[in-house]
Structure formats: C-alpha cells, structure tokens
Write a protein that holds these residues in place. Structure first.
Motif, PDB file in Angstrom:
ATOM      1  N   CYS A  74      51.209  33.244  49.064  1.00  0.00           N
ATOM      2  CA  CYS A  74      50.114  32.147  48.888  1.00  0.00           C
ATOM      3  C   CYS A  74      49.550  32.904  47.683  1.00  0.00           C
ATOM      4  O   CYS A  74      49.359  33.969  47.126  1.00  0.00           O
ATOM      5  N   CYS A 134      45.548  34.699  48.196  1.00  0.00           N
ATOM      6  CA  CYS A 134      45.531  35.814  48.974  1.00  0.00           C
ATOM      7  C   CYS A 134      46.684  36.756  48.582  1.00  0.00           C
ATOM      8  O   CYS A 134      46.704  37.864  49.200  1.00  0.00           O
ATOM      9  N   HIS A 168      49.126  36.740  50.481  1.00  0.00           N
ATOM     10  CA  HIS A 168      49.774  36.888  51.518  1.00  0.00           C
ATOM     11  C   HIS A 168      51.258  36.353  51.609  1.00  0.00           C
ATOM     12  O   HIS A 168      51.569  35.265  50.944  1.00  0.00           O
ATOM     13  N   CYS A 214      47.895  28.584  54.656  1.00  0.00           N
ATOM     14  CA  CYS A 214      48.004  30.032  54.828  1.00  0.00           C
ATOM     15  C   CYS A 214      47.478  30.814  55.993  1.00  0.00           C
ATOM     16  O   CYS A 214      46.374  30.156  56.491  1.00  0.00           O
ATOM     17  N   CYS A 238      44.629  33.259  54.741  1.00  0.00           N
ATOM     18  CA  CYS A 238      43.352  32.760  54.136  1.00  0.00           C
ATOM     19  C   CYS A 238      42.928  31.327  54.390  1.00  0.00           C
ATOM     20  O   CYS A 238      41.912  30.884  54.110  1.00  0.00           O
TER      21      CYS A 238
HETATM   22 ZN   LIG Z   1      46.360  32.777  51.504  1.00  0.00          ZN
END
Ligand SMILES: [Zn+2]
Length: 94
Positions: A21, A24, A26, A68, A71
C-alpha cells in the motif's frame, strides 16, 4: 518501486517482490499472485455509481471494491455481475 495503481505499488521487501500500500506501506502479499486475494473486498450496490434517475433497477451488478486491509484506502473498483469471478487486473511479467 513500481506503481501499479493509484495507491498500490510493487516493492522488493526481504528479497521478494510484494504488493504494498502506498499510503501506509502495509505489505499485502507476493507480487506473483493477485493482490485482490489479500485486499479487503466489499460489494456495493451498483446504484452507488449512478446518477439519480439512471439507476439500474437490478441487483445483477455490483461494484466490487478493493481496500487496503490496514488503512482502508481504496485500490480499485470493478463493476461486475454479482456472480462473476474476481477480475485479475494486474499481471506482472515474469
Ligand atoms: Zn494501506
């Protein structure tokens, strides 16, 4: 880093290519697979995308949204038949 969608990139993490992502950072999963398998999926009514008055009076279609899981940034939306299988929209070259 390769940006594949507005909020999704392919990055090398720990020696392997993964989807990540952009908001964030991730890590979703290996880039060899469909990132959608790792995204949060939500089917919204098709009317959500239509101007009032032009709403299709049918629940055959849905807006399949991918987020995601960390987030909740939206990656992509597919307008699909409800029963349609997941569209594999990103295919990386080997
Ligand atoms: Zn994210």
């Amino acid at each position: 880093m390769v940006k594949v969608l507005e909020s999704l990139e392919v990055e090398v993490v720990g020696g392997r290519r993964v989807y990540r992502c952009l908001k964030c950072e991730h890590v979703l999963g290996p880039a060899t697979e469909d990132y959608k398998n790792y995204a949060l999926k939500h089917d919204a009514p098709f009317s959500k995308a239509q101007p009032i008055g032009l709403v299709i009076k049918s629940d055959m279609y849905v807006l399949r949204e991918y987020y995601c899981p960390k987030c909740a940034t939206m990656f992509e939306v597919d307008a699909v038949l409800k029963e349609e299988k997941q569209i594999h929209s990103i295919q990386l070259k080997k």
